[in-house]
Structures are given as C-alpha cells and as structure tokens.
Write an enzyme that holds these catalytic residues in place. Structure first.
Site, PDB file in Angstrom:
ATOM      1  N   GLU A  52      -5.415  -5.052  10.716  1.00  0.00           N
ATOM      2  CA  GLU A  52      -4.387  -4.033  10.893  1.00  0.00           C
ATOM      3  C   GLU A  52      -4.650  -3.258  12.173  1.00  0.00           C
ATOM      4  OE1 GLU A  52      -2.441  -2.871   6.981  1.00  0.00           O
ATOM      5  OE2 GLU A  52      -4.271  -1.705   7.093  1.00  0.00           O
ATOM      6  N   ASN A  56       0.874  -1.174   0.000  1.00  0.00           N
ATOM      7  CA  ASN A  56       0.000   0.000   0.000  1.00  0.00           C
ATOM      8  C   ASN A  56       0.910   1.223   0.000  1.00  0.00           C
ATOM      9  OD1 ASN A  56      -1.803   2.050   0.498  1.00  0.00           O
ATOM     10  ND2 ASN A  56      -2.186   1.482   2.639  1.00  0.00           N
ATOM     11  N   TRP A  57       1.002   1.858  -1.151  1.00  0.00           N
ATOM     12  CA  TRP A  57       1.947   2.983  -1.267  1.00  0.00           C
ATOM     13  C   TRP A  57       1.416   4.246  -0.609  1.00  0.00           C
ATOM     14  CZ3 TRP A  57       3.834   2.661  -7.103  1.00  0.00           C
ATOM     15  CH2 TRP A  57       4.455   1.414  -7.313  1.00  0.00           C
ATOM     16  N   LYS A  58       0.163   4.251  -0.218  1.00  0.00           N
ATOM     17  CA  LYS A  58      -0.495   5.427   0.376  1.00  0.00           C
ATOM     18  C   LYS A  58      -0.286   6.644  -0.542  1.00  0.00           C
ATOM     19  CE  LYS A  58       0.327   3.439   4.875  1.00  0.00           C
ATOM     20  NZ  LYS A  58       0.169   3.574   6.300  1.00  0.00           N
ATOM     21  N   GLY A 110       2.364   2.097  10.717  1.00  0.00           N
ATOM     22  CA  GLY A 110       3.313   3.205  10.544  1.00  0.00           C
ATOM     23  C   GLY A 110       4.013   3.619  11.822  1.00  0.00           C
ATOM     24  N   HIS A 136      -9.488   1.066   5.219  1.00  0.00           N
ATOM     25  CA  HIS A 136      -8.150   1.244   5.792  1.00  0.00           C
ATOM     26  C   HIS A 136      -8.257   2.179   6.998  1.00  0.00           C
ATOM     27  CE1 HIS A 136      -3.990   2.479   6.285  1.00  0.00           C
ATOM     28  NE2 HIS A 136      -3.677   1.342   5.694  1.00  0.00           N
ATOM     29  N   GLY A 141       2.778  -1.107   4.280  1.00  0.00           N
ATOM     30  CA  GLY A 141       2.878   0.311   3.919  1.00  0.00           C
ATOM     31  C   GLY A 141       4.321   0.700   3.668  1.00  0.00           C
ATOM     32  N   GLY A 142       4.956   1.242   4.697  1.00  0.00           N
ATOM     33  CA  GLY A 142       6.318   1.790   4.575  1.00  0.00           C
ATOM     34  C   GLY A 142       7.304   0.886   3.849  1.00  0.00           C
ATOM     35  N   GLU A 195      -6.605   4.609   7.982  1.00  0.00           N
ATOM     36  CA  GLU A 195      -6.487   6.056   7.726  1.00  0.00           C
ATOM     37  C   GLU A 195      -7.800   6.606   7.163  1.00  0.00           C
ATOM     38  OE1 GLU A 195      -2.897   5.504   5.538  1.00  0.00           O
ATOM     39  OE2 GLU A 195      -1.999   4.856   7.422  1.00  0.00           O
ATOM     40  N   SER A 251       3.400  -2.216  10.382  1.00  0.00           N
ATOM     41  CA  SER A 251       4.862  -2.229  10.555  1.00  0.00           C
ATOM     42  C   SER A 251       5.490  -3.577  10.221  1.00  0.00           C
ATOM     43  CB  SER A 251       5.234  -1.769  11.974  1.00  0.00           C
ATOM     44  OG  SER A 251       4.799  -0.445  12.189  1.00  0.00           O
TER      45      SER A 251
HETATM   46  C1  PEP Z   1      -0.713   0.008   5.820  1.00  0.00           C
HETATM   47  O1  PEP Z   1      -0.578   1.015   5.148  1.00  0.00           O
HETATM   48  O2  PEP Z   1      -1.718  -0.676   5.666  1.00  0.00           O
HETATM   49  C2  PEP Z   1       0.337  -0.365   6.769  1.00  0.00           C
HETATM   50  C3  PEP Z   1       0.212  -1.478   7.434  1.00  0.00           C
HETATM   51  O3  PEP Z   1       1.398   0.502   6.907  1.00  0.00           O
HETATM   52  P1  PEP Z   1       2.826   0.173   7.600  1.00  0.00           P
HETATM   53  O4  PEP Z   1       3.312  -1.131   7.020  1.00  0.00           O
HETATM   54  O5  PEP Z   1       3.703   1.323   7.230  1.00  0.00           O
HETATM   55  O6  PEP Z   1       2.590   0.064   9.075  1.00  0.00           O
END
Ligand code: PEP
Length: 250
Positions: A167, A9-11, A173, A95, A234-235, A97, A213
């Site tokens: 999640e 997930n590049w956000k 994050g 999600h 994500g990251g 966010e 994470s």
């Molecule tokens: C996400 O964006 O769904 C996520 C889990 O981010 P991260 O891996 O950065 O915690």
C-alpha cells in the site's frame, strides 16, 4: 494458482446501524461468489455483530489491529487470543495509518506478526513507501527494510500463512492509485524478497494484495498483473455497491 482476495478495511467508520446494513447487503449480494476470498475488517466494537450476520456466508472477518501481549495491564488493547476467541480470521498489521499516524515501528509490527501466527490468525502485513521516498527512488530500499524487519525471526515455514498488502502511502485515501505497472513492479520485488527470506514455493504461493484508492474502475487493470492477487480496500469498501463491484471484477 493463488486465489484472489478482496478485503474491506472500514477504518474508524460506520455506526452500529451502518455496519449492520452494510454487511447484510454484502452477505446477500456476494452469496454466490466462491472464486474470490472476501473479508471485512470492521472497527473492533462491531466485529461480533458483523460476524453474527455473516454466519453461514463465505465472507470472513478481520480486525484492524492487535496488541502483542496475551493479557494483563494493557488498558485499551486487544489481544490475539481475544480476536481468535470471537472468530476473527485476519488481522491488519503495519497499516500505514498505524505506522505514520500512530507511530508504529517495524519492531512492534514484527512482534504482532509473531503473536498472530502463534494464535492461528492470518496477518495481513502492510508495507508501502511515502511519496518522497518514491520520488527519491528509494521505494525498493524502504520495502526491503519493512519486509525484512517485519518478518525478522518468523519461522520460515510460517511465512506462507501471511498475506502481504503493498500500500503506497501516497495512494491511500488520496484518489491517486498506483498504475498497474508501478504496483506490479513492487509486487514482483516483494515476491523475490520472500523467496530469498523463505523459499520459492512460499513466494509463489503467497498472496500479495494491492491497496491505495482501489475503485471499481481501476481494479481490472490491477488484477490483470501477474503478481497482484487482490486488493485491500478502504473508502470503496464502505458502500455495498462499490465493494460488490470490486469483488465481482472479473
Ligand atoms: C486502506 O485503508 O488500506 C486503503 C487502501 O484505503 P483507500 O482504499 O481508501 O485508499
């Protein structure tokens, strides 16, 4: 056997040049991988160029959001039909966010899941508790409400087309990942819920990803758990090197 799945997930990240470079590297490095399903969810504006680069590869594409109407006066929104039209496979729904920054409700999430299924797109349905909810021991109640409301009225035979992503909000994050045991406990709970809402066969076939994470150094422990079938990342999906390591965790 459920096929493991890793989705990036590049956000709201990358420029056009960065998106192109990232996916070009992934295409090369992950060319041989067939035992793990792989997907990337770029920002809307980069989905098409990314898809073009991915032609002939095993990497699927997804969008990070969708609107529930099919067309009309909904400025700024993107419909399921548009995402299908450009060849998307998945769409993230609910999600954390979107829930907690943009104020998306369970009712809206439910509408989105229904229209995605009707359009032949795979929803990646995200659920997760906040830190205070975990501390108050209400994690299961929160997850139950999110799953039940998100799937409310979804035909039982359609539920198997959905992928769930657990999640925990406190892990997204933040660098604080759930332990494999904490994640497994919730994944197994979600699988039981699915079997009650649908049936045991659907529950056993459904893939439940973990997100929060996830990094190359913690993926193995998570994937070793019975009910963890993949990761929403994500990251660590923004660097080819770390996403490749995640996909090749075995
Ligand atoms: C996400 O964006 O769904 C996520 C889990 O981010 P991260 O891996 O950065 O915690």
């Amino acid at each position: 056997m459920r096929k493991p799945i890793m989705v990036g997930n590049w956000k709201m990240n990358t420029t056009s040049a960065e998106a192109t470079a990232l996916v070009t590297a992934l295409k090369t490095e992950l060319n041989e991988v067939t035992d793990v399903e792989i997907g990337v969810c770029p920002p809307f504006v980069y989905i098409q160029p990314v898809k073009q680069i991915l032609q002939g590869s095993n990497i699927k594409t997804g969008a990070q959001n969708v609107y529930w109407e099919s067309k009309g006066a909904f400025t700024g929104q993107v419909s399921p039909g548009m995402l299908k039209d450009i060849g998307c496979d998945y769409v993230l729904v609910g999600h954390s966010e979107c829930r907690h920054v943009m104020g998306e409700t369970d009712e809206v999430i439910n509408k989105k899941i229904k229209v995605l299924l009707a359009a032949g797109l795979t929803p990646i349905f995200c659920v997760g508790e906040k830190l205070e909810q975990r501390q108050d021991n209400t994690t299961e109640n929160v997850i139950r409400a999110q799953v039940e409301q998100g799937l409310n009225g979804v035909p039982k035979e359609k539920i198997k087309e959905i992928i769930v992503a657990y999640e925990p909000v406190w892990a997204i994050g933040t660098g604080k990942t759930a332990t494999p045991e904490q994640a497994q406990e919730v994944h197994s709970f979600i699988r039981k819920l699915i079997s009650l809402i649908s049936n045991e066969e659907t529950a056993q076939g459904m893939r439940i990803m973990y997100g929060g994470s996830v990094k190359p150094d913690n993926i193995k422990g998570l994937m070793a758990k019975d009910d963890i079938d993949g990761a929403l990342v994500g990251g660590a999906s923004l660097k080819a090197d770390s996403f490749v390591k995640l996909v090749k965790y075995q």
